[in-house]
Design a protein around this motif. Structure first.
Motif, PDB file in Angstrom:
ATOM      1  N   VAL A 254      -2.802 -13.159 -10.204  1.00  0.00           N
ATOM      2  CA  VAL A 254      -1.587 -12.544 -10.121  1.00  0.00           C
ATOM      3  C   VAL A 254      -1.285 -11.468  -9.333  1.00  0.00           C
ATOM      4  CG1 VAL A 254       0.460 -11.992 -11.462  1.00  0.00           C
ATOM      5  CG2 VAL A 254      -1.083 -13.830 -12.109  1.00  0.00           C
ATOM      6  N   PRO A 255      -0.355 -11.301  -8.381  1.00  0.00           N
ATOM      7  CA  PRO A 255       0.050  -9.992  -7.666  1.00  0.00           C
ATOM      8  C   PRO A 255       0.234  -8.997  -8.620  1.00  0.00           C
ATOM      9  CG  PRO A 255       1.226 -11.898  -6.744  1.00  0.00           C
ATOM     10  CD  PRO A 255       0.639 -12.410  -7.760  1.00  0.00           C
ATOM     11  N   GLU A 256      -0.286  -7.804  -7.887  1.00  0.00           N
ATOM     12  CA  GLU A 256      -0.019  -6.607  -8.878  1.00  0.00           C
ATOM     13  C   GLU A 256       1.393  -6.142  -9.321  1.00  0.00           C
ATOM     14  OE1 GLU A 256      -3.147  -3.298  -9.020  1.00  0.00           O
ATOM     15  OE2 GLU A 256      -1.879  -2.465  -7.653  1.00  0.00           O
ATOM     16  N   GLU A 257       1.516  -5.871 -10.697  1.00  0.00           N
ATOM     17  CA  GLU A 257       2.610  -5.119 -11.302  1.00  0.00           C
ATOM     18  C   GLU A 257       3.650  -6.421 -11.351  1.00  0.00           C
ATOM     19  OE1 GLU A 257       4.247  -1.319 -10.875  1.00  0.00           O
ATOM     20  OE2 GLU A 257       2.781  -0.845  -9.121  1.00  0.00           O
ATOM     21  N   ARG A 258       3.068  -7.576 -11.754  1.00  0.00           N
ATOM     22  CA  ARG A 258       4.058  -8.607 -12.400  1.00  0.00           C
ATOM     23  C   ARG A 258       4.157  -8.793 -13.604  1.00  0.00           C
ATOM     24  NH1 ARG A 258       5.058 -11.928  -7.456  1.00  0.00           N
ATOM     25  NH2 ARG A 258       5.072 -10.191  -5.942  1.00  0.00           N
TER      26      ARG A 258
ATOM     27  N   ILE B  65       0.988  -7.098 -15.335  1.00  0.00           N
ATOM     28  CA  ILE B  65      -0.532  -6.977 -14.834  1.00  0.00           C
ATOM     29  C   ILE B  65      -0.694  -6.308 -13.711  1.00  0.00           C
ATOM     30  CG2 ILE B  65      -2.091  -8.701 -13.931  1.00  0.00           C
ATOM     31  CD1 ILE B  65      -0.631 -10.880 -15.401  1.00  0.00           C
ATOM     32  N   VAL B  66      -1.855  -5.352 -13.579  1.00  0.00           N
ATOM     33  CA  VAL B  66      -2.178  -4.582 -12.599  1.00  0.00           C
ATOM     34  C   VAL B  66      -3.703  -4.667 -12.418  1.00  0.00           C
ATOM     35  CG1 VAL B  66      -0.523  -2.815 -13.237  1.00  0.00           C
ATOM     36  CG2 VAL B  66      -2.408  -2.460 -14.173  1.00  0.00           C
ATOM     37  N   HIS B  67      -4.270  -4.469 -11.235  1.00  0.00           N
ATOM     38  CA  HIS B  67      -5.776  -4.473 -10.791  1.00  0.00           C
ATOM     39  C   HIS B  67      -6.205  -3.203 -10.449  1.00  0.00           C
ATOM     40  CE1 HIS B  67      -5.216  -8.911 -11.066  1.00  0.00           C
ATOM     41  NE2 HIS B  67      -3.903  -8.846 -10.334  1.00  0.00           N
ATOM     42  N   GLY B  68      -7.497  -2.878 -11.053  1.00  0.00           N
ATOM     43  CA  GLY B  68      -8.158  -1.457 -10.775  1.00  0.00           C
ATOM     44  C   GLY B  68      -9.377  -1.895  -9.841  1.00  0.00           C
ATOM     45  N   GLY B  69      -9.801  -1.211  -9.193  1.00  0.00           N
ATOM     46  CA  GLY B  69     -11.072  -1.317  -8.321  1.00  0.00           C
ATOM     47  C   GLY B  69     -11.049  -2.476  -7.331  1.00  0.00           C
TER      48      GLY B  69
ATOM     49  N   GLY C 280     -16.256  -4.859  -8.728  1.00  0.00           N
ATOM     50  CA  GLY C 280     -16.026  -3.815  -9.653  1.00  0.00           C
ATOM     51  C   GLY C 280     -14.308  -4.047 -10.190  1.00  0.00           C
ATOM     52  N   ARG C 281     -13.672  -5.019  -9.783  1.00  0.00           N
ATOM     53  CA  ARG C 281     -12.334  -5.260  -9.976  1.00  0.00           C
ATOM     54  C   ARG C 281     -12.029  -5.602 -11.236  1.00  0.00           C
ATOM     55  NH1 ARG C 281      -8.379  -9.601  -7.459  1.00  0.00           N
ATOM     56  NH2 ARG C 281      -6.477  -9.016  -8.143  1.00  0.00           N
ATOM     57  N   ARG C 282     -10.981  -4.915 -11.901  1.00  0.00           N
ATOM     58  CA  ARG C 282     -10.678  -5.424 -13.294  1.00  0.00           C
ATOM     59  C   ARG C 282      -8.995  -5.562 -13.271  1.00  0.00           C
ATOM     60  NH1 ARG C 282     -15.155  -5.683 -15.801  1.00  0.00           N
ATOM     61  NH2 ARG C 282     -16.323  -3.642 -16.176  1.00  0.00           N
ATOM     62  N   THR C 283      -8.755  -6.695 -14.248  1.00  0.00           N
ATOM     63  CA  THR C 283      -7.543  -7.104 -14.346  1.00  0.00           C
ATOM     64  C   THR C 283      -7.035  -6.287 -15.482  1.00  0.00           C
ATOM     65  OG1 THR C 283      -7.474  -9.018 -13.046  1.00  0.00           O
ATOM     66  CG2 THR C 283      -5.708  -8.928 -14.567  1.00  0.00           C
TER      67      THR C 283
ATOM     68  N   GLY D 243       4.326   2.421 -14.811  1.00  0.00           N
ATOM     69  CA  GLY D 243       3.836   2.010 -13.541  1.00  0.00           C
ATOM     70  C   GLY D 243       2.320   1.754 -13.502  1.00  0.00           C
ATOM     71  N   CYS D 244       1.841   1.047 -12.366  1.00  0.00           N
ATOM     72  CA  CYS D 244       0.414   1.046 -12.166  1.00  0.00           C
ATOM     73  C   CYS D 244      -0.435   2.007 -12.429  1.00  0.00           C
ATOM     74  CB  CYS D 244       0.356   0.449 -10.569  1.00  0.00           C
ATOM     75  SG  CYS D 244      -1.317  -0.221 -10.008  1.00  0.00           S
ATOM     76  N   GLN D 245      -0.229   3.130 -11.815  1.00  0.00           N
ATOM     77  CA  GLN D 245      -1.169   4.299 -11.856  1.00  0.00           C
ATOM     78  C   GLN D 245      -1.303   4.556 -13.243  1.00  0.00           C
ATOM     79  OE1 GLN D 245      -3.482   5.003  -9.433  1.00  0.00           O
ATOM     80  NE2 GLN D 245      -2.502   3.109  -8.515  1.00  0.00           N
ATOM     81  N   GLN D 246      -0.346   4.529 -13.913  1.00  0.00           N
ATOM     82  CA  GLN D 246      -0.235   5.104 -15.340  1.00  0.00           C
ATOM     83  C   GLN D 246      -0.884   4.289 -16.225  1.00  0.00           C
ATOM     84  OE1 GLN D 246       3.714   5.107 -17.184  1.00  0.00           O
ATOM     85  NE2 GLN D 246       3.294   7.005 -18.336  1.00  0.00           N
TER      86      GLN D 246
END
Length: 180
Positions: free
Chosen positions: A101-105, A118-122, A126-129, A138-141
């Motif tokens: 899923v695209p980020e921030e959906r 849903i957001v993605h990090g890394g 190393g990527r995490r959902t 927000g995404c960063q928060q």
């Protein structure tokens, strides 16, 4: 110990983390008790029993083991937002993987009626959902909050080599006493 584990909760205020409560989990195969409970059920019990200080904002931070309907529902019933990462193969109600899923959906996990962001990090391996039940975040928060979760190694609990339930309970009590 084989078949045994801890479901452990801590309270974090700013940069200070303190142990709060725990439950001993015994794998169903090794359990002698008739009322076997899963890890997620024990975690939900800890959430339901938590008494937050007045005027405080509580957020439940979990890893993929506890990022499930049982735990999310328990937190949602108490009004606590949840932030946690989900495994790559975790499905949404529409059949897609959360990973895709695209980020921030906003979406719903399969079998869960609570909306999530849903957001993605890394990047790469190393990527995490990461999911969050607070849709206004927000995404960063969300990613900052997720990084604040901790593991049992934080208190030295991962070093336990006990062979029985009573020994495991005493180990935890000694670790917590040393911490205090």
């Amino acid at each position: 110990m084989r078949g045994w584990d801890l479901v452990f909760a801590a309270v974090r205020v700013g940069s200070f983390t303190a142990p709060w409560a725990w439950r001993c989990y015994v794998n169903e195969r090794f359990s002698e008790e008739e009322d076997f409970r899963k890890r997620s059920e024990l975690a939900a019990e800890l959430i339901r029993s938590f008494g937050p200080p007045l005027e405080s904002r509580v957020m439940v931070l979990v890893d993929s083991t506890y990022c499930c309907g049982t735990v999310i529902r328990a937190a949602h019933q108490r009004g606590f937002p949840v932030v946690g990462w989900v495994k790559k193969n975790r499905l949404l109600s529409d059949g897609r993987r959360a990973w895709d899923v695209p980020e921030e959906r906003s979406a719903y996990l399969q079998g869960l009626e609570i909306p999530l962001k849903i957001v993605h990090g890394g990047r790469g391996k190393g990527r995490r959902t990461v999911i969050c039940t607070d849709l206004a975040s927000g995404c960063q928060q969300i990613l900052r909050r997720w990084k604040r979760r901790w593991g049992k190694e934080h208190f030295g609990l991962g070093d336990c080599r006990c062979r029985g339930k009573q020994s495991l309970e005493r180990w935890v009590e000694l670790v917590l006493l040393a911490y205090v």
